[in-house]
Scaffold this motif. Structure first.
Motif, PDB file in Angstrom:
ATOM      1  N   VAL A 255       0.838  -1.328  -0.096  1.00  0.00           N
ATOM      2  CA  VAL A 255      -0.036   0.148   0.082  1.00  0.00           C
ATOM      3  C   VAL A 255       0.945   1.284  -0.047  1.00  0.00           C
ATOM      4  O   VAL A 255       0.462   2.277  -0.685  1.00  0.00           O
ATOM      5  CB  VAL A 255      -0.916  -0.011   1.055  1.00  0.00           C
ATOM      6  CG1 VAL A 255      -1.814   1.333   1.211  1.00  0.00           C
ATOM      7  CG2 VAL A 255      -1.954  -1.264   1.330  1.00  0.00           C
ATOM      8  N   VAL A 259       0.352   4.405  -2.887  1.00  0.00           N
ATOM      9  CA  VAL A 259      -0.404   5.312  -2.336  1.00  0.00           C
ATOM     10  C   VAL A 259       0.885   6.068  -1.605  1.00  0.00           C
ATOM     11  O   VAL A 259       1.101   5.693  -0.614  1.00  0.00           O
ATOM     12  CB  VAL A 259      -1.672   5.092  -1.290  1.00  0.00           C
ATOM     13  CG1 VAL A 259      -2.115   6.287  -0.882  1.00  0.00           C
ATOM     14  CG2 VAL A 259      -2.431   4.190  -2.021  1.00  0.00           C
ATOM     15  N   VAL A 264      -4.798   9.003   2.976  1.00  0.00           N
ATOM     16  CA  VAL A 264      -5.420   7.949   2.194  1.00  0.00           C
ATOM     17  C   VAL A 264      -4.872   6.505   2.493  1.00  0.00           C
ATOM     18  O   VAL A 264      -5.192   5.530   2.355  1.00  0.00           O
ATOM     19  CB  VAL A 264      -5.128   8.220   0.479  1.00  0.00           C
ATOM     20  CG1 VAL A 264      -5.662   7.170  -0.219  1.00  0.00           C
ATOM     21  CG2 VAL A 264      -5.965   9.782   0.280  1.00  0.00           C
ATOM     22  N   TYR A 265      -3.477   6.395   2.384  1.00  0.00           N
ATOM     23  CA  TYR A 265      -2.689   5.327   3.070  1.00  0.00           C
ATOM     24  C   TYR A 265      -3.235   4.818   4.080  1.00  0.00           C
ATOM     25  O   TYR A 265      -3.355   3.381   4.411  1.00  0.00           O
ATOM     26  CB  TYR A 265      -1.139   5.720   3.044  1.00  0.00           C
ATOM     27  CG  TYR A 265      -0.405   4.856   4.028  1.00  0.00           C
ATOM     28  CD1 TYR A 265       0.303   3.829   3.081  1.00  0.00           C
ATOM     29  CD2 TYR A 265       0.083   5.051   5.098  1.00  0.00           C
ATOM     30  CE1 TYR A 265       1.339   3.000   4.025  1.00  0.00           C
ATOM     31  CE2 TYR A 265       0.908   4.306   5.955  1.00  0.00           C
ATOM     32  CZ  TYR A 265       1.455   3.448   5.269  1.00  0.00           C
ATOM     33  OH  TYR A 265       2.370   2.612   5.810  1.00  0.00           O
ATOM     34  N   GLN A 266      -3.316   5.588   5.141  1.00  0.00           N
ATOM     35  CA  GLN A 266      -4.143   5.001   6.512  1.00  0.00           C
ATOM     36  C   GLN A 266      -5.385   4.507   6.328  1.00  0.00           C
ATOM     37  O   GLN A 266      -5.627   3.539   6.828  1.00  0.00           O
ATOM     38  CB  GLN A 266      -4.059   6.277   7.494  1.00  0.00           C
ATOM     39  CG  GLN A 266      -4.554   5.933   8.925  1.00  0.00           C
ATOM     40  CD  GLN A 266      -3.794   4.862   9.500  1.00  0.00           C
ATOM     41  OE1 GLN A 266      -2.809   4.708   9.305  1.00  0.00           O
ATOM     42  NE2 GLN A 266      -4.719   3.973  10.428  1.00  0.00           N
ATOM     43  N   ILE A 267      -6.337   5.086   5.337  1.00  0.00           N
ATOM     44  CA  ILE A 267      -7.803   4.542   5.230  1.00  0.00           C
ATOM     45  C   ILE A 267      -7.437   3.231   4.712  1.00  0.00           C
ATOM     46  O   ILE A 267      -8.579   2.332   4.978  1.00  0.00           O
ATOM     47  CB  ILE A 267      -8.487   5.538   4.205  1.00  0.00           C
ATOM     48  CG1 ILE A 267      -8.699   6.798   5.172  1.00  0.00           C
ATOM     49  CG2 ILE A 267      -9.659   4.871   3.958  1.00  0.00           C
ATOM     50  CD1 ILE A 267      -9.405   8.040   4.465  1.00  0.00           C
ATOM     51  N   LEU A 268      -6.773   3.039   3.515  1.00  0.00           N
ATOM     52  CA  LEU A 268      -6.956   1.745   2.735  1.00  0.00           C
ATOM     53  C   LEU A 268      -6.323   0.572   3.850  1.00  0.00           C
ATOM     54  O   LEU A 268      -6.654  -0.407   3.642  1.00  0.00           O
ATOM     55  CB  LEU A 268      -5.647   2.072   1.684  1.00  0.00           C
ATOM     56  CG  LEU A 268      -6.109   2.750   0.577  1.00  0.00           C
ATOM     57  CD1 LEU A 268      -5.326   2.868  -0.711  1.00  0.00           C
ATOM     58  CD2 LEU A 268      -7.633   2.236  -0.148  1.00  0.00           C
ATOM     59  N   LEU A 269      -5.250   0.968   4.548  1.00  0.00           N
ATOM     60  CA  LEU A 269      -4.924  -0.232   5.426  1.00  0.00           C
ATOM     61  C   LEU A 269      -5.805  -0.310   6.261  1.00  0.00           C
ATOM     62  O   LEU A 269      -5.878  -1.755   6.927  1.00  0.00           O
ATOM     63  CB  LEU A 269      -3.510   0.585   6.295  1.00  0.00           C
ATOM     64  CG  LEU A 269      -2.353   0.617   5.246  1.00  0.00           C
ATOM     65  CD1 LEU A 269      -1.106   1.168   6.247  1.00  0.00           C
ATOM     66  CD2 LEU A 269      -1.672  -0.567   4.803  1.00  0.00           C
ATOM     67  N   SER A 270      -6.538   0.470   6.927  1.00  0.00           N
ATOM     68  CA  SER A 270      -7.573   0.087   7.950  1.00  0.00           C
ATOM     69  C   SER A 270      -8.737  -0.755   7.265  1.00  0.00           C
ATOM     70  O   SER A 270      -9.473  -1.287   8.082  1.00  0.00           O
ATOM     71  CB  SER A 270      -8.035   1.536   8.500  1.00  0.00           C
ATOM     72  OG  SER A 270      -7.166   2.280   9.097  1.00  0.00           O
ATOM     73  N   ILE A 271      -8.935  -0.348   6.065  1.00  0.00           N
ATOM     74  CA  ILE A 271     -10.195  -1.212   5.504  1.00  0.00           C
ATOM     75  C   ILE A 271      -9.718  -2.546   4.851  1.00  0.00           C
ATOM     76  O   ILE A 271     -10.624  -3.279   4.372  1.00  0.00           O
ATOM     77  CB  ILE A 271     -10.913  -0.343   4.267  1.00  0.00           C
ATOM     78  CG1 ILE A 271     -10.012  -0.194   3.268  1.00  0.00           C
ATOM     79  CG2 ILE A 271     -11.362   0.803   4.840  1.00  0.00           C
ATOM     80  CD1 ILE A 271     -10.722   0.711   2.121  1.00  0.00           C
ATOM     81  N   ALA A 272      -8.510  -2.707   4.976  1.00  0.00           N
ATOM     82  CA  ALA A 272      -7.946  -4.071   4.377  1.00  0.00           C
ATOM     83  C   ALA A 272      -8.549  -5.295   5.199  1.00  0.00           C
ATOM     84  O   ALA A 272      -8.669  -6.440   4.671  1.00  0.00           O
ATOM     85  CB  ALA A 272      -6.418  -4.234   4.693  1.00  0.00           C
TER      86      ALA A 272
END
Length: 578
Positions: A255, A259, A264-272
């Motif tokens: 990620v 990103v 944005v990076y934090q959001i994508l990691l959290s929804i993984a």
């Protein structure tokens, strides 16, 4: 033998296999959040801002119309950039200060005349060629605020320490299921909330809460899967919770590569791991905890469900388990008086005599060293040169075979005989890295992977080894105190990494010394492979003094009979933990 255990686990424990993989899937999010800051809190190249519009930029013999064109030439923090503004003023821009030239007749890089020095009151200019935005650039965590950036990872690890203590206790009081629900949801909610924090202090507070629930989940998940998985596959199953943690580290690298904006990076990691959050409510409570709380009807429902999934025609009855437990209590009362006074024991019992005290100090040192080395190798991977995303990915990937080797070696060679060589090997690798020329990037990365592998093997088996080294009456206390030293190591690790600014090899030197010392002291520990668990401190002391006759003197523990009953029906009644 190990692979046949896993095969048996998958084929005969259908219910337990589903629960296991559902539970450890969320462990990936723990690995994600533990290492997310390596890219989220990166400090790019930067210089002081200037008051006005720039007309030309000069860097040594190169000129450009904007500072963005100069960043590719930037090689050292000691460099400075010369800019000429539209009003004719010429400024020298350093990282934490700026100077205004008194004479502006000629634009040249070298200047010997008078200059007026000013602070960076107009902010900073950052190199955004790699990272469009990080928390450092968001809140200017540089120069006199640099220490705030360096506190991001240590405060997270402090939350990990506190969360492990709090949620471990709550899980014993309220049940494993509720804690898994809460911490899973908490990881998602706090993970998303981090991306929407409005300043540094709210960012650190929310990340601290995220650390607590992430640590809480990881601790309780170990207990949860251990109480569901059968004896044959328990070592492998508990050990490979960490394999999913390593997969989380690999996701961070992926990620981070895709990103380059921190929120944005934090959001994508959290929804993984959002799928688990949506279905974690389906996970049942463990029968062991229900029985300990005398909720027999609920325990019977879970047992019946397990029997249907595993296609068992004659499932266990709670009444049978209760009778076994009563027999265990009765037999325990006729044994050593120490077993009846377990609640009276405290941390001082881990130092009750020289033999046990020496064992405790060694075990604590191994816990601390394992955690310190694990996070030093992981956090330092992005500073090794080359592609930092690939480096972190490989540092995570090397853990996957690491735990397989650990499981095989600890069952074939023994716990101590596996721990000693890998601790000493990790120390030797730390020394070896110091002699590798800095321009040999590939060799340096491979050596760091080898170091992470060797320290990972040692770190992987210390939990089980600790449990086997201590008697029943203080076993939980020993494992808990060791785990606490592990958390202390994780808090110290970021500060250790920051010592690279003093000497680039300082973190490796410290890890190497600790690993060598731990390996030498481990020689004095007794081997526990094939030995029955001890019940009293006297038996544990004798195990250290007379290793050969230990198995003959110490009777096997009785307290596992009820556990075996529950686990056996998963195999149609056919006849560990890190």
């Amino acid at each position: 033998e190990g692979f046949s255990s896993v095969k048996c686990f998958l084929s005969l424990y259908r219910f337990q296999a589903c629960v296991y993989f559902a539970s450890v899937f969320q462990a990936m999010s723990c690995g994600i959040h533990y290492l997310a800051s390596v890219f989220m809190a990166v400090t790019p190249n930067f210089v002081c801002g200037f008051p006005g519009n720039v007309s030309s930029v000069l860097f040594h013999n190169s000129s450009a119309s904007s500072i963005e064109d100069i960043w590719t030439l930037w090689t050292s923090t000691e460099n400075y950039i010369v800019v000429q503004l539209e009003n004719g003023e010429i400024w020298e821009l350093d990282q934490c200060s700026r100077s205004k030239r008194e004479v502006t007749l000629d634009l040249a890089y070298e200047y010997k005349g008078n200059k007026s020095v000013f602070p960076c009151s107009d902010g900073f200019l950052y190199d955004d060629t790699k990272w469009k935005s990080t928390v450092v650039t968001e809140w200017d965590l540089v120069c006199d605020r640099e220490w705030l950036a360096k506190l991001i990872q240590p405060t997270f690890m402090l939350g990990v320490l506190i969360g492990a203590v709090i949620f471990g206790d709550i899980a014993d009081r309220l049940g494993r299921q509720r804690v898994i629900w809460f911490t899973s949801a908490g990881q998602f909610v706090f993970g998303i909330a981090v991306a929407f924090t409005f300043d540094y202090y709210s960012f650190v507070i929310v990340r601290f809460l995220l650390a607590m629930v992430s640590s809480g989940y990881l601790v309780v998940a170990f207990v949860y899967v251990t109480e569901f998985v059968g004896i044959k596959a328990r070592t492998w199953a508990s050990m490979h919770v960490h394999a999913f943690f390593a997969m989380g580290i690999m996701i961070v690298a992926l990620v981070g590569f895709l990103v380059r904006t921190w929120w944005v990076y934090q959001i994508l990691l959290s929804i993984a791991t959002l799928p688990f959050v949506l279905c974690c409510w389906m996970l049942p409570e463990t029968p062991f905890w229900l029985l300990s709380e005398e909720r027999y009807e609920d325990a019977q429902k879970v047992i019946d469900t397990m029997a249907r999934w595993n296609k068992v025609s004659t499932p266990c009855k709670v009444s049978e388990l209760c009778s076994v437990q009563q027999d265990d209590v009765a037999s325990g009362r006729t044994g050593d008086d120490d077993t009846s006074s377990a609640k009276k024991h405290n941390i001082l019992d881990l130092f009750c005599n020289w033999q046990i005290a020496r064992r405790t100090i060694t075990v604590w040192l191994i816990w601390f060293t394992g955690s310190l080395g694990y996070y030093v190798f992981s956090l330092s991977s992005v500073s090794l040169g080359g592609n930092e995303y690939l480096n972190l990915f490989l540092i995570g990937a090397v853990e996957l075979p690491c735990y397989i080797i650990a499981c095989i070696a600890m069952d074939k060679l023994g716990r101590r005989n596996t721990l000693i060589p890998f601790l000493i090997l990790s120390a030797l690798i730390c020394v070896l890295i110091m002699f590798i020329p800095q321009d040999f990037n590939i060799l340096i990365i491979l050596a760091n992977m080898a170091g992470k592998f060797s320290i990972g093997v040692a770190f992987g088996l210390i939990y089980l080894y600790t449990a086997e080294l201590y008697p029943t009456i203080v076993r939980s206390l020993a494992v808990g105190s060791g785990s606490m030293m592990c958390r202390v190591g994780s808090v110290v690790a970021p500060f250790c990494v920051y010592l690279r600014s003093v000497w680039i090899f300082m973190p490796l030197l410290l890890v190497g010394i600790m690993a060598l010392l731990s390996g030498i002291l481990t020689i004095m520990l007794p081997e526990t492979l094939g030995k029955p668990l001890t019940n009293t401190l006297v038996e544990a002391t004798e195990m250290g003094r007379n290793k050969k006759s230990c198995s003959e003197k110490i009777p096997p523990a009785h307290s596992g009979a009820a556990s075996e009953k529950i686990e056996m029906f998963g195999q149609e009644r056919v006849s560990t933990d890190k």
